[in-house]
Design a protein around this motif. Structure first.
Motif, PDB file in Angstrom:
ATOM      1  N   ALA A  12      32.609  39.459  37.593  1.00  0.00           N
ATOM      2  CA  ALA A  12      33.960  39.141  36.832  1.00  0.00           C
ATOM      3  C   ALA A  12      33.444  38.817  35.328  1.00  0.00           C
ATOM      4  N   ARG A  13      32.353  37.897  35.337  1.00  0.00           N
ATOM      5  CA  ARG A  13      32.176  37.440  34.165  1.00  0.00           C
ATOM      6  C   ARG A  13      31.457  38.499  33.202  1.00  0.00           C
ATOM      7  N   LYS A  14      30.672  39.434  33.940  1.00  0.00           N
ATOM      8  CA  LYS A  14      30.074  40.753  33.185  1.00  0.00           C
ATOM      9  C   LYS A  14      31.054  41.648  32.874  1.00  0.00           C
ATOM     10  N   LEU A  15      32.003  41.800  33.670  1.00  0.00           N
ATOM     11  CA  LEU A  15      33.066  42.862  33.434  1.00  0.00           C
ATOM     12  C   LEU A  15      34.543  42.323  33.085  1.00  0.00           C
ATOM     13  N   ARG A  16      34.437  40.990  32.548  1.00  0.00           N
ATOM     14  CA  ARG A  16      35.665  40.236  32.184  1.00  0.00           C
ATOM     15  C   ARG A  16      36.970  40.810  31.389  1.00  0.00           C
ATOM     16  N   PRO A  17      36.803  41.791  30.618  1.00  0.00           N
ATOM     17  CA  PRO A  17      37.969  42.477  30.042  1.00  0.00           C
ATOM     18  C   PRO A  17      38.481  43.505  31.032  1.00  0.00           C
ATOM     19  N   TYR A  18      37.862  44.097  31.967  1.00  0.00           N
ATOM     20  CA  TYR A  18      38.221  45.159  33.110  1.00  0.00           C
ATOM     21  C   TYR A  18      39.066  44.167  33.970  1.00  0.00           C
ATOM     22  N   TYR A  22      43.096  45.066  34.650  1.00  0.00           N
ATOM     23  CA  TYR A  22      43.244  45.866  35.917  1.00  0.00           C
ATOM     24  C   TYR A  22      43.407  44.999  37.128  1.00  0.00           C
ATOM     25  N   ARG A  23      43.829  45.643  38.086  1.00  0.00           N
ATOM     26  CA  ARG A  23      44.038  45.104  39.588  1.00  0.00           C
ATOM     27  C   ARG A  23      42.660  45.488  40.226  1.00  0.00           C
ATOM     28  N   ASP A  56      43.453  39.476  39.135  1.00  0.00           N
ATOM     29  CA  ASP A  56      44.328  40.191  39.818  1.00  0.00           C
ATOM     30  C   ASP A  56      43.354  40.847  41.078  1.00  0.00           C
ATOM     31  N   LEU A  57      43.116  40.182  42.125  1.00  0.00           N
ATOM     32  CA  LEU A  57      42.131  40.475  43.016  1.00  0.00           C
ATOM     33  C   LEU A  57      42.840  41.023  44.483  1.00  0.00           C
ATOM     34  N   GLU A  58      42.377  42.120  45.046  1.00  0.00           N
ATOM     35  CA  GLU A  58      42.734  42.609  46.253  1.00  0.00           C
ATOM     36  C   GLU A  58      41.782  42.618  47.383  1.00  0.00           C
ATOM     37  N   TYR A  59      41.463  42.018  48.363  1.00  0.00           N
ATOM     38  CA  TYR A  59      40.458  42.021  49.086  1.00  0.00           C
ATOM     39  C   TYR A  59      40.708  42.997  50.184  1.00  0.00           C
ATOM     40  N   VAL A 130      48.108  27.702  33.774  1.00  0.00           N
ATOM     41  CA  VAL A 130      48.565  28.817  33.753  1.00  0.00           C
ATOM     42  C   VAL A 130      47.942  29.978  33.055  1.00  0.00           C
ATOM     43  N   THR A 131      47.520  31.244  33.477  1.00  0.00           N
ATOM     44  CA  THR A 131      46.742  32.170  32.976  1.00  0.00           C
ATOM     45  C   THR A 131      47.897  32.800  31.912  1.00  0.00           C
ATOM     46  N   PRO A 132      47.278  33.869  31.019  1.00  0.00           N
ATOM     47  CA  PRO A 132      48.120  34.631  30.047  1.00  0.00           C
ATOM     48  C   PRO A 132      48.901  35.680  30.853  1.00  0.00           C
ATOM     49  N   GLU A 133      48.505  35.917  32.232  1.00  0.00           N
ATOM     50  CA  GLU A 133      49.441  36.960  32.874  1.00  0.00           C
ATOM     51  C   GLU A 133      50.401  35.862  33.562  1.00  0.00           C
ATOM     52  N   GLY A 134      50.386  34.733  33.593  1.00  0.00           N
ATOM     53  CA  GLY A 134      51.475  33.896  34.338  1.00  0.00           C
ATOM     54  C   GLY A 134      50.960  33.485  35.589  1.00  0.00           C
TER      55      GLY A 134
END
Length: 266
Positions: A12-18, A22-23, A56-59, A130-134
């Motif tokens: 998550a830190r390495k690919l933070r923008p993605y 995205y979900r 937005d993580l889906e396991y 609260v994150t920027p996405e709410g």
């Protein structure tokens, strides 16, 4: 199991923008969602839960991966990522064209709501980030030391700012319904007592660590959720808290102010 969560944190830190855009589908043979959302999570695991909560993580289930593959993944990223989250910089027209895709993403603003409560000689803090996405990351803290009504408001704010820094927030708007704390930190009121001045300077120092941050006052009715968390934290009401992390703080966030005897000089 911590290695698996740590690997996800590194990704998550390495690919933070993605991760922000995205979900993300996380395939694992373990019940990772249940592990991350345990009510008794604390310490390092709690920080990781808060950091992952902004995405937005889906396991999803999958076959088990080999332990060596996981170890290689950690070793690959461990040398490139430190303990802090990646800091993204907004590109400037006066700078060279960005060579990394991370520079193309500006810093979003996060909102922090904090409140403190003192009930029957017990005290607690409520924190909502609260994150920027709410998405709302909620936490409650129980204090096992004596605090006044003003002290607990400062403790709530300090803990909320520390959580935001741990997550890697760059731009932050912090909100509190304590008019005294807001005005003291912003310079409108003067701190009369040494202990209060220590709290005030501690908050100001934390605010300086963000790229851009400000403290705003809000009416109590607009801070009701943080107030409810603070009251539950003061009573250590684990039943009502449910999946919301409950932390225990044993000592104040500032050093104790000593009282020294004085002697009258003739």
């Amino acid at each position: 199991m911590e290695k698996l969560v740590y690997a996800l944190i590194l990704a998550a830190r390495k690919l933070r923008p993605y991760f922000q855009a995205y979900r993300i589908e996380v395939r694992t043979a373990y019940s990772l969602w249940n592990i991350l959302h345990k009510s008794e999570s604390s310490g390092r695991m709690l920080k990781w839960v808060i950091e992952l909560g902004q995405f937005d993580l889906e396991y999803c289930p999958r076959t088990a991966i080999k332990g060596q593959a996981l170890a290689d993944f950690i070793l690959e990223f461990d040398s490139e990522v430190d303990n802090k989250a990646i800091v993204l910089e907004e590109p400037s027209s006066q700078r060279n064209p960005p060579t990394d895709v991370r520079e193309e993403f500006p810093h979003p603003w996060w909102i922090l709501h904090v409140d403190g409560a003192v009930n029957n000689n017990r005290a607690g803090a409520g924190i909502i980030l609260v994150t920027p996405e709410g998405h709302r990351l909620m936490s409650s803290i129980h204090f096992r030391f004596y605090v006044t009504n003003n002290d607990v408001e400062y403790e709530a704010l300090i803990n909320g700012l520390k959580i935001a820094l741990e997550v890697g927030v760059v731009n932050l708007i912090a909100r509190s319904d304590s008019e005294l704390v807001v005005n003291q930190v912003n310079g409108g009121f003067q701190a009369q007592e040494p202990r209060t001045e220590l709290y005030m300077r501690c908050v100001q120092h934390l605010l300086e660590k963000f790229g851009s941050a400000r403290l705003e006052g809000v009416p109590r009715e607009e801070n009701s959720n943080a107030d409810a968390l603070a009251k539950m934290g003061s009573q250590m009401d684990s039943i009502q808290l449910g999946q919301i992390p409950l932390g225990i703080q044993e000592i104040p966030s500032i050093p104790e102010v000593g009282v020294f005897p004085t002697q009258e000089i003739p």
